[in-house]
Design a protein around this motif. Structure first.
Motif, short mmCIF file in Angstrom:
data_model
loop_
_atom_site.label_atom_id
_atom_site.label_comp_id
_atom_site.label_asym_id
_atom_site.label_seq_id
_atom_site.Cartn_x
_atom_site.Cartn_y
_atom_site.Cartn_z
N ILE A 1 0.84 -1.21 0.00
CA ILE A 1 0.00 0.00 0.00
C ILE A 1 0.87 1.25 0.00
O ILE A 1 0.58 2.24 -0.69
CB ILE A 1 -0.96 -0.03 1.21
N LYS A 2 1.93 1.21 0.77
CA LYS A 2 2.84 2.35 0.80
C LYS A 2 3.48 2.57 -0.57
O LYS A 2 3.61 3.72 -1.03
CB LYS A 2 3.92 2.11 1.86
N GLN A 3 3.81 1.41 -1.23
CA GLN A 3 4.35 1.52 -2.58
C GLN A 3 3.31 2.16 -3.51
O GLN A 3 3.65 3.01 -4.36
CB GLN A 3 4.71 0.13 -3.12
N ALA A 4 2.05 1.74 -3.35
CA ALA A 4 0.97 2.30 -4.19
C ALA A 4 0.81 3.80 -3.93
O ALA A 4 0.63 4.60 -4.86
CB ALA A 4 -0.33 1.56 -3.92
N GLN A 5 0.87 4.15 -2.64
CA GLN A 5 0.74 5.56 -2.30
C GLN A 5 1.86 6.38 -2.92
O GLN A 5 1.66 7.49 -3.43
CB GLN A 5 0.72 5.74 -0.78
N GLU A 6 3.05 5.85 -2.87
CA GLU A 6 4.20 6.55 -3.45
C GLU A 6 4.05 6.66 -4.97
O GLU A 6 4.38 7.70 -5.58
CB GLU A 6 5.49 5.81 -3.09
N ALA A 7 3.53 5.59 -5.60
CA ALA A 7 3.32 5.62 -7.06
C ALA A 7 2.25 6.66 -7.42
O ALA A 7 2.39 7.41 -8.41
CB ALA A 7 2.91 4.24 -7.56
N VAL A 8 1.17 6.72 -6.66
CA VAL A 8 0.09 7.71 -6.92
C VAL A 8 0.63 9.12 -6.75
O VAL A 8 0.38 10.02 -7.57
CB VAL A 8 -1.10 7.45 -5.98
N ALA A 9 1.36 9.33 -5.64
CA ALA A 9 1.90 10.67 -5.40
C ALA A 9 2.84 11.08 -6.51
O ALA A 9 2.84 12.24 -6.97
CB ALA A 9 2.63 10.67 -4.05
N LYS A 10 3.62 10.16 -6.96
CA LYS A 10 4.57 10.44 -8.03
C LYS A 10 3.83 10.76 -9.33
O LYS A 10 4.21 11.69 -10.06
CB LYS A 10 5.50 9.24 -8.21
N GLU A 11 2.77 10.00 -9.58
CA GLU A 11 1.99 10.23 -10.81
C GLU A 11 1.27 11.57 -10.73
O GLU A 11 1.23 12.34 -11.71
CB GLU A 11 1.00 9.10 -11.00
N LEU A 12 0.68 11.87 -9.58
CA LEU A 12 -0.01 13.14 -9.43
C LEU A 12 0.97 14.31 -9.56
O LEU A 12 0.65 15.36 -10.14
CB LEU A 12 -0.73 13.21 -8.08
#
Length: 825
Positions: free
Chosen positions: A793-804
């Motif tokens: 989940i933390k990886q997903a959050q980091e990926a979303v933040a990076k994409e945003l």
């Protein structure tokens, strides 16, 4: 008349009341007097249960009874009951007691008494309880002799038990039940006394040898008693020991410090069969109906004064001449039995005693056997010499002696002679000892229903010297197993005579040794897949043996252990293994360590194992310790190597007591395959991916520590189903699991439900591998597997933040471009 009757009736009532009440007035005073006198003279704990006084039990005599008396020792003998008396009673004639010159009593009866007499190695006895006093007792000489007398009719002892244990001479005597009656006229200076005595359950053990077991002794005698001089002469008498009947001549006198003895005893029955009555009861059934003939002569004497520091002269002779012994229904007999034995002591020091078996001879089917032994100076420095010579054919022996279901045959030939002093043995001055000869065993076979595989000794030769026995050959088979043994047995004479340490050096070889035959039986072993339970084997403390072994094949359960080589040293109740190597489980193992039975209730092991390329599945199925320590090994295949150091107590089936198991080690493997494992089945269910029901684990090196049965696996890295993982955790002594696997999994392996959630997230399509933690708890039989997706989940959050962030930056860049375009139009 009416008044007289009333007066007489009242008088009778008064007398009866006095007869009932008066004893109770005196009871406490008498009890207090007895206790005071005992405490003044006896250094022990004496308890008296009750004192009974009654005028009715033996009217007109006063009945007196002491009940439940016990004497318990102090100091070294604390809590050790020396004697207990159920009842001691008599009846006193009151008129004679009031006369002041004599007391007449009826029978004096001692009933239900037990005596436990103990002598320590130091010579101190538990009956030495009379207090010492500094007062000098002086008898006043008045010139007058007191006419006061105690007159009694009979002395009876009923149900008397005696145990005499003397550690100083290694002797234990037990009399289970003694009944004695002694009566006569004790009022005159000389009289005839009638003695009737019966003792049952007589055991005599001297230095570990049981000379009597459950024997019966009776004495029926008339003694001519000189009560003034206290001498007693045997007249009509009969003494029996089981079926041996003796007559006694002579007399016994009482001295101030001992006894004066002049007695002769002769066996009245001259039949050899009476000698067999000395066989203990437990073997009596084996000699029932036996046929014998031949003569027997048995005599004994004692003459002189017996005092504390001086022994009288005594001796005994046994002679059996050409006796025969034949069991019913057996075709062979034991013939020409000849025994000539004698014990002599001239008086004084016991070291002057000599014991000689001048001849002991018998023949079975014309095969003779002879033995002699002579002993002197038994107390200071025993000197012995003797011989054993003859031929024993066991096939013929079993036709002369019933052996039930025992099967035995073979021929032993012996020709051994020996002589020497014990001091020479203890000082290892073997040049002063003579021991020579040999014992040969050929074509020996032995089996029983409990040992059906039997043992066969094809040939064996023992050569005797004073220092050692040389085992020049020992070629044997036990069932299908073969054993060849050569070597030397040293210090065997001190071992036999003084229980010293037996030393030995041996070389053992074998082509096949089948351990299954020594357990539950070979057929049962083949029928079960369970590990065969062993039993704890005690290692004697007085052995010092060195065994160099070379065995080609050992079969145990379903394992073949090959090429076993190494050194085994047995010493101080411990077997020490040094570089014991073997090939097993498709790999090899070298063992160093020990097995100790200093406490046979808690055997202990201390081993180091160097395992190379064991087949893990075979190891798990064959070694219970692997099941306990490494449960993940269940349903695995592949090769493992291990370095292991462990210490543990063992139970009575030779399995580790897990709470006492301590150690450390490492397991190495290039690749193993795991299938049908409950933990990985649960992981497959959690991931919704059957791929994990059968997985491969590539090369890993796992270190672990065992503390009181709790296993801690240090973090190690491996590839599980091709995916990197770090594994660590613990297994408690009661089987509870707490393991963690930190895995890197392709996101598609997390299943559709998880991916449907993640796929909606912007930028997640760039994440190819997720960090997943697998928690394994529960037990080996019922594991509980949970996925921890917090890292994913933390990886997903980091990926979303990076994409945003990327999208915001792109939008900002676009707005900037649009602004610039509008400015420069």
């Amino acid at each position: 008349m009416k008044k007289f009757l009333k007066f007489f009736g009242g008088f009778v009532v008064l007398i009866l009341a006095l007869l009932i009440i008066l004893p109770f007035f005196f009871k406490d005073k008498i009890m207090e007097l007895v206790k005071t006198e005992i405490n003044n003279t006896i250094d022990a704990e004496v308890q008296i249960g009750d004192l009974s006084l009654s005028m009715f039990k033996n009217f007109p005599n006063l009945y007196v009874e002491l009940e439940n008396v016990s004497v318990v020792g102090k100091n070294e003998f604390a809590n050790d009951t020396l004697a207990s008396v159920g009842s001691l009673y008599t009846a006193v004639n009151l008129r004679s007691a009031l006369s002041g010159t004599q007391i007449k009593v009826g029978a004096i009866v001692l009933a239900n008494a037990k005596v436990n007499a103990v002598v320590l190695e130091s010579g101190k006895a538990n009956w030495d309880i009379v207090k010492e006093t500094d007062e000098l007792m002086v008898e006043e000489e008045t010139g007058e002799v007191s006419d006061f007398k105690v007159i009694f009719e009979e002395v009876r002892i009923e149900d008397f038990f005696l145990r005499y244990a003397d550690a100083s001479i290694k002797t234990v005597l037990i009399m289970d039940d003694l009944d004695l009656t002694l009566n006569g006229d004790f009022t005159v200076k000389s009289t005839n006394l009638n003695v009737k005595s019966q003792i049952t359950g007589v055991d005599l053990d001297y230095d570990g040898v049981k000379y009597l077991k459950k024997a019966d002794v009776t004495l029926d005698a008339v003694l001519e008693a000189d009560l003034q001089n206290m001498t007693f002469t045997f007249k009509e008498n009969k003494l029996t020991l089981n079926e041996l009947v003796f007559g006694i001549d002579g007399n016994v006198g009482m001295l101030e410090d001992g006894y004066s003895l002049d007695l002769k005893m002769n066996a009245q029955e001259a039949d050899f069969k009476t000698l067999l009555s000395m066989v203990p009861d437990v073997f009596r059934a084996d000699i029932k109906g036996i046929e014998t003939n031949g003569t027997l002569a048995l005599t004994a004497f004692v003459k002189g004064d017996y005092k504390e520091e001086y022994m009288p002269s005594f001796g005994a002779k046994l002679a059996v001449h050409k006796a025969t012994l034949k069991y019913p229904d057996l075709k062979e007999s034991i013939n020409n039995i000849t025994i000539n034995a004698e014990v002599k002591h001239p008086g004084g020091d016991l070291d002057l005693l000599t014991a000689d078996v001048n001849s002991f001879h018998f023949e079975v089917a014309n095969n003779p056997f002879d033995a002699e032994i002579h002993v002197k100076n038994p107390m200071s420095d025993p000197y012995m010499n003797g011989l054993f010579k003859g031929v024993i054919d066991f096939a013929k022996i079993r036709h002369a002696i019933p052996m039930d279901s025992i099967k035995i045959k073979g021929i032993v030939t012996s020709d051994v002679s020996f002589s020497g002093k014990m001091s020479a043995i203890e000082k290892e001055e073997y040049e002063k000892i003579t021991t020579k000869g040999d014992v040969k065993l050929k074509n020996f076979e032995f089996s029983t229903p409990d040992f059906p595989q039997g043992i066969k000794i094809i040939s064996s030769v023992l050569n005797f010297t004073p220092k050692y026995i040389s085992l020049t050959s020992f070629n044997s088979k036990i069932g299908t197993s073969d054993i060849q043994l050569t070597g030397k047995i040293e210090d065997y004479i001190p071992y036999i005579l003084k229980d010293k340490v037996l030393k030995g050096n041996f070389n053992l070889t074998s082509n096949l040794f089948d351990l299954n035959e020594f357990m539950n039986g070979k057929e049962e072993v083949k029928a079960t897949a369970d590990t065969i339970p062993l039993t704890a084997v005690e290692i004697p403390a007085n052995l010092d043996l060195r065994l160099v072994s070379s065995m080609k094949l050992i079969q145990y359960d379903k394992m073949d252990i090959q090429n076993v080589n190494g050194l085994i040293v047995v010493k101080n109740s411990k077997a020490q293994l040094t570089d014991l190597s073997m090939e097993m489980l498709r790999g090899s193992m070298t063992m160093n360590g020990s097995y100790s039975t200093k406490n046979i209730q808690k055997p202990a092991i201390d081993f180091g194992l160097d395992v190379k390329n064991f087949d893990i599945k075979s190891a798990y199925e064959s070694l219970s310790m692997i099941k306990e320590m490494v449960p993940i090994a269940m349903n695995c295949s592949g090769k493992i190597s291990s370095d292991l150091e462990i210490t543990s107590l063992l139970d009575q089936e030779m399995s580790p007591v897990m709470s006492s198991l301590n150690g450390k080690g490492a397991i190495h493997s290039k690749e193993i395959i795991i299938k049908d494992n409950k933990a990985f089945n649960a992981l497959a269910s959690a991931l919704k991916n059957d791929k994990y029901k059968r997985i491969s684990v590539t090369q890993f090196d796992m270190d672990f520590v065992i503390t009181d049965g709790n296993v801690e696996v240090k973090p190690f890295e491996a590839k599980i189903a091709g995916n990197p993982a770090k594994i660590y955790g613990t297994q408690s002594v009661d089987g509870k699991l707490n393991f963690t696997m930190d895995m890197k999994l392709p996101k598609e392996e997390l299943g559709k439900e998880v991916n449907q959630y993640f796929d909606k997230l912007p930028g997640f399509d760039e994440v190819k591998v997720l960090d997943v933690t697998v928690k394994i708890t529960g037990t080996v039989d019922n594991p509980n597997v949970k996925l921890d997706l917090s890292k994913a989940i933390k990886q997903a959050q980091e990926a979303v933040a990076k994409e945003l962030e990327r999208r915001a930056k792109k939008e900002l860049q676009k707005k900037g471009k649009d602004l610039l375009k509008s400015l420069f139009k």
